[in-house]
Design a protein around this motif. Structure first.
Motif, PDB file in Angstrom:
ATOM      1  N   ASP A   3       0.826  -1.200   0.000  1.00 21.28           N
ATOM      2  CA  ASP A   3       0.000   0.000   0.000  1.00 21.28           C
ATOM      3  C   ASP A   3       0.866   1.258   0.000  1.00 21.28           C
ATOM      4  OD1 ASP A   3      -2.327   1.421  -0.065  1.00 21.28           O
ATOM      5  OD2 ASP A   3      -3.184   0.504   1.731  1.00 21.28           O
ATOM      6  N   THR A   4       0.214   2.394  -0.134  1.00 19.33           N
ATOM      7  CA  THR A   4       0.899   3.678  -0.130  1.00 19.33           C
ATOM      8  C   THR A   4       1.808   3.806   1.086  1.00 19.33           C
ATOM      9  OG1 THR A   4      -0.963   4.693  -1.272  1.00 19.33           O
ATOM     10  CG2 THR A   4       0.539   6.167  -0.110  1.00 19.33           C
ATOM     11  N   ARG A   5       3.044   4.205   0.862  1.00 12.80           N
ATOM     12  CA  ARG A   5       4.067   4.422   1.890  1.00 12.80           C
ATOM     13  C   ARG A   5       4.568   3.137   2.541  1.00 12.80           C
ATOM     14  NH1 ARG A   5       3.864   9.911   3.394  1.00 12.80           N
ATOM     15  NH2 ARG A   5       3.129  11.051   1.574  1.00 12.80           N
ATOM     16  N   GLU A   6       4.073   1.976   2.139  1.00 13.19           N
ATOM     17  CA  GLU A   6       4.587   0.724   2.685  1.00 13.19           C
ATOM     18  C   GLU A   6       5.754   0.230   1.844  1.00 13.19           C
ATOM     19  OE1 GLU A   6       0.848  -1.366   4.984  1.00 13.19           O
ATOM     20  OE2 GLU A   6       1.549  -2.215   3.108  1.00 13.19           O
ATOM     21  N   ASN A   7       6.602  -0.594   2.457  1.00 14.49           N
ATOM     22  CA  ASN A   7       7.708  -1.230   1.761  1.00 14.49           C
ATOM     23  C   ASN A   7       7.457  -2.727   1.665  1.00 14.49           C
ATOM     24  OD1 ASN A   7       9.324   1.052   1.304  1.00 14.49           O
ATOM     25  ND2 ASN A   7      10.126   0.976   3.388  1.00 14.49           N
ATOM     26  N   PRO A   8       8.082  -3.402   0.698  1.00 19.88           N
ATOM     27  CA  PRO A   8       7.934  -4.855   0.610  1.00 19.88           C
ATOM     28  C   PRO A   8       8.470  -5.525   1.869  1.00 19.88           C
ATOM     29  CG  PRO A   8       8.907  -3.965  -1.404  1.00 19.88           C
ATOM     30  CD  PRO A   8       8.904  -2.857  -0.395  1.00 19.88           C
ATOM     31  N   PRO A   9       7.914  -6.672   2.260  1.00 22.87           N
ATOM     32  CA  PRO A   9       8.410  -7.385   3.442  1.00 22.87           C
ATOM     33  C   PRO A   9       9.784  -7.988   3.179  1.00 22.87           C
ATOM     34  CG  PRO A   9       6.753  -8.695   2.310  1.00 22.87           C
ATOM     35  CD  PRO A   9       6.766  -7.358   1.641  1.00 22.87           C
ATOM     36  N   PRO A  10      10.537  -8.323   4.234  1.00 17.97           N
ATOM     37  CA  PRO A  10      11.873  -8.903   4.058  1.00 17.97           C
ATOM     38  C   PRO A  10      11.879 -10.191   3.244  1.00 17.97           C
ATOM     39  CG  PRO A  10      11.557  -8.192   6.330  1.00 17.97           C
ATOM     40  CD  PRO A  10      10.230  -8.066   5.648  1.00 17.97           C
ATOM     41  N   SER A  11      10.755 -10.911   3.216  1.00 16.66           N
ATOM     42  CA  SER A  11      10.701 -12.186   2.489  1.00 16.66           C
ATOM     43  C   SER A  11      10.898 -12.014   0.988  1.00 16.66           C
ATOM     44  CB  SER A  11       9.364 -12.884   2.752  1.00 16.66           C
ATOM     45  OG  SER A  11       8.279 -12.056   2.368  1.00 16.66           O
ATOM     46  N   THR A  12      10.780 -10.777   0.474  1.00 13.91           N
ATOM     47  CA  THR A  12      10.951 -10.552  -0.967  1.00 13.91           C
ATOM     48  C   THR A  12      12.407 -10.327  -1.357  1.00 13.91           C
ATOM     49  OG1 THR A  12      10.622  -8.146  -0.754  1.00 13.91           O
ATOM     50  CG2 THR A  12       8.664  -9.504  -1.121  1.00 13.91           C
ATOM     51  N   ILE A  13      13.287 -10.159  -0.376  1.00 11.99           N
ATOM     52  CA  ILE A  13      14.690  -9.863  -0.670  1.00 11.99           C
ATOM     53  C   ILE A  13      15.327 -11.041  -1.403  1.00 11.99           C
ATOM     54  CG2 ILE A  13      16.955  -9.382   0.333  1.00 11.99           C
ATOM     55  CD1 ILE A  13      15.522  -8.021   2.647  1.00 11.99           C
ATOM     56  N   GLY A  14      15.867 -10.775  -2.587  1.00  6.87           N
ATOM     57  CA  GLY A  14      16.527 -11.808  -3.371  1.00  6.87           C
ATOM     58  C   GLY A  14      15.589 -12.756  -4.085  1.00  6.87           C
ATOM     59  N   ALA A  15      14.279 -12.542  -3.969  1.00  5.96           N
ATOM     60  CA  ALA A  15      13.297 -13.429  -4.598  1.00  5.96           C
ATOM     61  C   ALA A  15      12.771 -12.801  -5.885  1.00  5.96           C
ATOM     62  CB  ALA A  15      12.141 -13.707  -3.644  1.00  5.96           C
ATOM     63  N   SER A  16      12.412 -13.641  -6.838  1.00  8.15           N
ATOM     64  CA  SER A  16      11.841 -13.156  -8.095  1.00  8.15           C
ATOM     65  C   SER A  16      10.365 -12.850  -7.907  1.00  8.15           C
ATOM     66  CB  SER A  16      12.013 -14.207  -9.194  1.00  8.15           C
ATOM     67  OG  SER A  16      13.380 -14.455  -9.449  1.00  8.15           O
ATOM     68  N   SER A  17       9.922 -11.776  -8.508  1.00 10.12           N
ATOM     69  CA  SER A  17       8.515 -11.407  -8.391  1.00 10.12           C
ATOM     70  C   SER A  17       8.069 -10.642  -9.631  1.00 10.12           C
ATOM     71  CB  SER A  17       8.275 -10.557  -7.138  1.00 10.12           C
ATOM     72  OG  SER A  17       9.055  -9.376  -7.179  1.00 10.12           O
ATOM     73  N   VAL A  18       6.765 -10.674  -9.863  1.00  7.80           N
ATOM     74  CA  VAL A  18       6.120  -9.893 -10.915  1.00  7.80           C
ATOM     75  C   VAL A  18       5.209  -8.891 -10.221  1.00  7.80           C
ATOM     76  CG1 VAL A  18       4.661  -9.974 -12.970  1.00  7.80           C
ATOM     77  CG2 VAL A  18       6.169 -11.901 -12.435  1.00  7.80           C
ATOM     78  N   TYR A  19       5.203  -7.651 -10.685  1.00 10.43           N
ATOM     79  CA  TYR A  19       4.425  -6.628 -10.002  1.00 10.43           C
ATOM     80  C   TYR A  19       3.639  -5.775 -10.992  1.00 10.43           C
ATOM     81  CZ  TYR A  19       8.203  -3.468 -11.429  1.00 10.43           C
ATOM     82  OH  TYR A  19       9.115  -2.749 -12.164  1.00 10.43           O
ATOM     83  N   VAL A  20       2.570  -5.156 -10.482  1.00  7.51           N
ATOM     84  CA  VAL A  20       1.747  -4.240 -11.267  1.00  7.51           C
ATOM     85  C   VAL A  20       1.568  -2.963 -10.454  1.00  7.51           C
ATOM     86  CG1 VAL A  20      -0.450  -3.876 -12.440  1.00  7.51           C
ATOM     87  CG2 VAL A  20       0.523  -6.180 -12.320  1.00  7.51           C
ATOM     88  N   ILE A  21       1.744  -1.817 -11.099  1.00  7.29           N
ATOM     89  CA  ILE A  21       1.585  -0.515 -10.443  1.00  7.29           C
ATOM     90  C   ILE A  21       0.335   0.167 -10.982  1.00  7.29           C
ATOM     91  CG2 ILE A  21       2.683   1.682  -9.879  1.00  7.29           C
ATOM     92  CD1 ILE A  21       5.306   0.556 -10.922  1.00  7.29           C
ATOM     93  N   LEU A  22      -0.446   0.749 -10.069  1.00 10.45           N
ATOM     94  CA  LEU A  22      -1.527   1.646 -10.472  1.00 10.45           C
ATOM     95  C   LEU A  22      -0.982   3.065 -10.429  1.00 10.45           C
ATOM     96  CD1 LEU A  22      -4.382   2.463 -11.191  1.00 10.45           C
ATOM     97  CD2 LEU A  22      -4.999   2.297  -8.772  1.00 10.45           C
ATOM     98  N   ARG A  23      -0.837   3.683 -11.598  1.00 10.14           N
ATOM     99  CA  ARG A  23      -0.261   5.016 -11.701  1.00 10.14           C
ATOM    100  C   ARG A  23      -1.300   6.096 -11.381  1.00 10.14           C
ATOM    101  NH1 ARG A  23       3.841   6.045 -15.352  1.00 10.14           N
ATOM    102  NH2 ARG A  23       2.486   7.623 -16.294  1.00 10.14           N
ATOM    103  N   PRO A  24      -0.841   7.313 -11.058  1.00  7.64           N
ATOM    104  CA  PRO A  24      -1.779   8.408 -10.773  1.00  7.64           C
ATOM    105  C   PRO A  24      -2.709   8.726 -11.945  1.00  7.64           C
ATOM    106  CG  PRO A  24       0.421   8.974 -10.006  1.00  7.64           C
ATOM    107  CD  PRO A  24       0.555   7.708 -10.796  1.00  7.64           C
ATOM    108  N   ASP A  25      -2.271   8.437 -13.194  1.00 13.26           N
ATOM    109  CA  ASP A  25      -3.111   8.725 -14.356  1.00 13.26           C
ATOM    110  C   ASP A  25      -4.135   7.621 -14.623  1.00 13.26           C
ATOM    111  OD1 ASP A  25      -1.537   6.683 -15.323  1.00 13.26           O
ATOM    112  OD2 ASP A  25      -0.499   7.882 -16.832  1.00 13.26           O
ATOM    113  N   GLY A  26      -4.210   6.620 -13.724  1.00 15.51           N
ATOM    114  CA  GLY A  26      -5.194   5.558 -13.873  1.00 15.51           C
ATOM    115  C   GLY A  26      -4.735   4.398 -14.729  1.00 15.51           C
ATOM    116  N   LYS A  27      -3.550   4.502 -15.311  1.00 12.01           N
ATOM    117  CA  LYS A  27      -3.011   3.418 -16.121  1.00 12.01           C
ATOM    118  C   LYS A  27      -2.147   2.496 -15.257  1.00 12.01           C
ATOM    119  CE  LYS A  27      -2.958   6.196 -20.367  1.00 12.01           C
ATOM    120  NZ  LYS A  27      -2.130   6.731 -21.477  1.00 12.01           N
ATOM    121  N   PHE A  28      -1.816   1.332 -15.821  1.00  5.83           N
ATOM    122  CA  PHE A  28      -1.060   0.332 -15.079  1.00  5.83           C
ATOM    123  C   PHE A  28       0.288   0.080 -15.741  1.00  5.83           C
ATOM    124  CE2 PHE A  28      -5.429  -0.283 -13.994  1.00  5.83           C
ATOM    125  CZ  PHE A  28      -5.426  -0.686 -12.671  1.00  5.83           C
TER     126      PHE A  28
END
Length: 413
Positions: free
Chosen positions: A308-333
């Protein structure tokens, strides 16, 4: 107040055994971090620097800009007072009363692990109410806490800044850096701390079993818990009201545990739920094929996690592969993949207008699969009504095939 290169006054900077921090404070910080992460040391260091500075003495920092506070109030651990007939929590509440009654906008307030002397639910609510009162006054300061439920409360605050003590992964373990960072840290390292202090392995294992049985009751009983080597992690929910959910993982199998059933009323929450459903529909078949090819258990559920806003990923993501999606301010992803989610989140948020961006991610076993799923999502999310800013990446040679009709995806380089 601005302190550059602040170090704990009981360490010798010349010997190189002090971790320095820079603090730029314009309002109240809500500080989280693991046990032994440096929260208490930071509060003591700031208090000492402020006292020395307003007295005109040298400050344990490279440079300092310190207002002339009308009061500096520090609350550390409370002890009981049998002579006064008061428990430790009564003593703490007495000190909190003094702080709340005397604080002004020119005060510096430093409270370490607020409301830890009583039961969690009511203590969290009392802490939240005190934080609201301090925020309303407009004082500077830090309130540190392990009461992570406070982030689920509908607090009426305007100036609170979330800060955390950082962690890194080293030799398969999560360890503190003692550096102040932006965001929220929900990792306590409680089991690790107990083990490091000599608590027996049998007690630690039993504690982990009790933790699992209490917070993740679905699909687990008795001996199965130990044999399957389960672990549990907390994630913010996608329902827009901050309620958390617990998930279990064992040998690649994700199991959703019990969680409160609340109706989604937030428009953003509905959007995230729709996105989660689309990601599941797109990626499920590919993940099943992957686990079948690897002769491992297929995932029972795709686990999408919201940063969420102002949150950081948890330590479990360090060194791990991940796929992510961002919701931009303009409403696009925007869709991406990475082996350094924390660094990527930080990089995106440095861009103009992206400071409060939220992310939805899923962890996958390896960069190759992450690249394949990234390509699938870029090519197919538009079919589910999501407008992407990086559609062209789906046709780029480094992103694999652009053939939307094929289930086979070329591994990116």
């Amino acid at each position: 107040m601005k302190l550059v290169g602040l170090s704990p006054y009981w360490f010798d900077v010349v010997e190189g055994n002090a971790v320095q921090n820079t603090i730029e404070m314009e309002s109240l910080f809500l500080l989280t971090g693991p046990n032994g992460g440096g929260k208490s040391s930071l509060l003591r260091s700031i208090c000492a620097a402020a006292l020395l500075g307003i007295c005109g003495f040298m400050v344990p920092a490279e440079s300092a800009l310190i207002p002339h506070f009308d009061s500096i109030m520090l609350h550390m651990k409370s002890f009981d007072s049998p002579a006064d007939g008061k428990s430790s929590f009564q003593v703490e509440m007495s000190e909190m009363r003094s702080i709340v009654n005397r604080v002004t906008e020119r005060s510096l307030v430093l409270i370490d692990e607020i409301c830890r002397g009583t039961e969690t639910a009511k203590g969290t609510c009392i802490a939240g109410s005190i934080i609201e009162a301090l925020d309303k006054v407009g004082c500077l300061g830090i309130v540190s806490t392990h009461l992570h439920g406070i982030f689920n409360l509908p607090l009426d605050t305007k100036n609170i800044v979330y800060k955390a003590m950082g962690t890194v992964s080293a030799e398969g373990r999560t360890v503190p850096t003692w550096k102040l960072i932006s965001g929220i840290c929900r990792e306590s390292l409680a089991f690790e701390t107990a083990k490091n202090e000599g608590i027996s392995e049998a007690i630690i294992q039993r504690a982990e079993d009790l933790y699992l049985s209490n917070y993740a009751k679905e699909g687990i009983s008795g001996k199965e818990t130990t044999d399957l080597n389960f672990f549990v992690s907390y994630h913010p929910s996608l329902n827009g009201n901050g309620t958390g959910k617990f998930n279990l993982k064992s040998n690649g199998v994700m199991i959703k545990a019990d969680q409160p059933k609340t109706e989604t009323t937030s428009k953003t929450g509905v959007l995230w739920k729709k996105l989660e459903g689309a990601i599941t529909a797109i990626c499920q078949k590919k993940l099943i094929e992957f686990h079948k090819d690897k002769n491992t258990l297929k995932p029972a559920e795709i686990q999408c996690v919201l940063i969420d806003t102002r949150e950081n990923p948890p330590p479990s993501t360090i060194g791990a592969s991940s796929v992510y999606v961002i919701l931009r301010p303009d409403g696009k992803f925007y869709v991406g993949q990475t082996d350094d989610l924390e660094g990527r989140v930080h990089s995106h948020r440095l861009k103009e207008g992206m400071r409060d961006a939220a992310f939805l991610y899923l962890m996958v076993p390896g960069k190759s699969l992450a690249c394949q799923l990234e390509t699938l999502l870029i090519n197919r999310l538009p079919d589910h009504g999501f407008q992407l800013t990086n559609v062209a990446d789906g046709k780029h040679r480094n992103f694999g095939t652009a053939n939307l009709l094929s289930d086979n995806v070329t591994v990116c380089s």
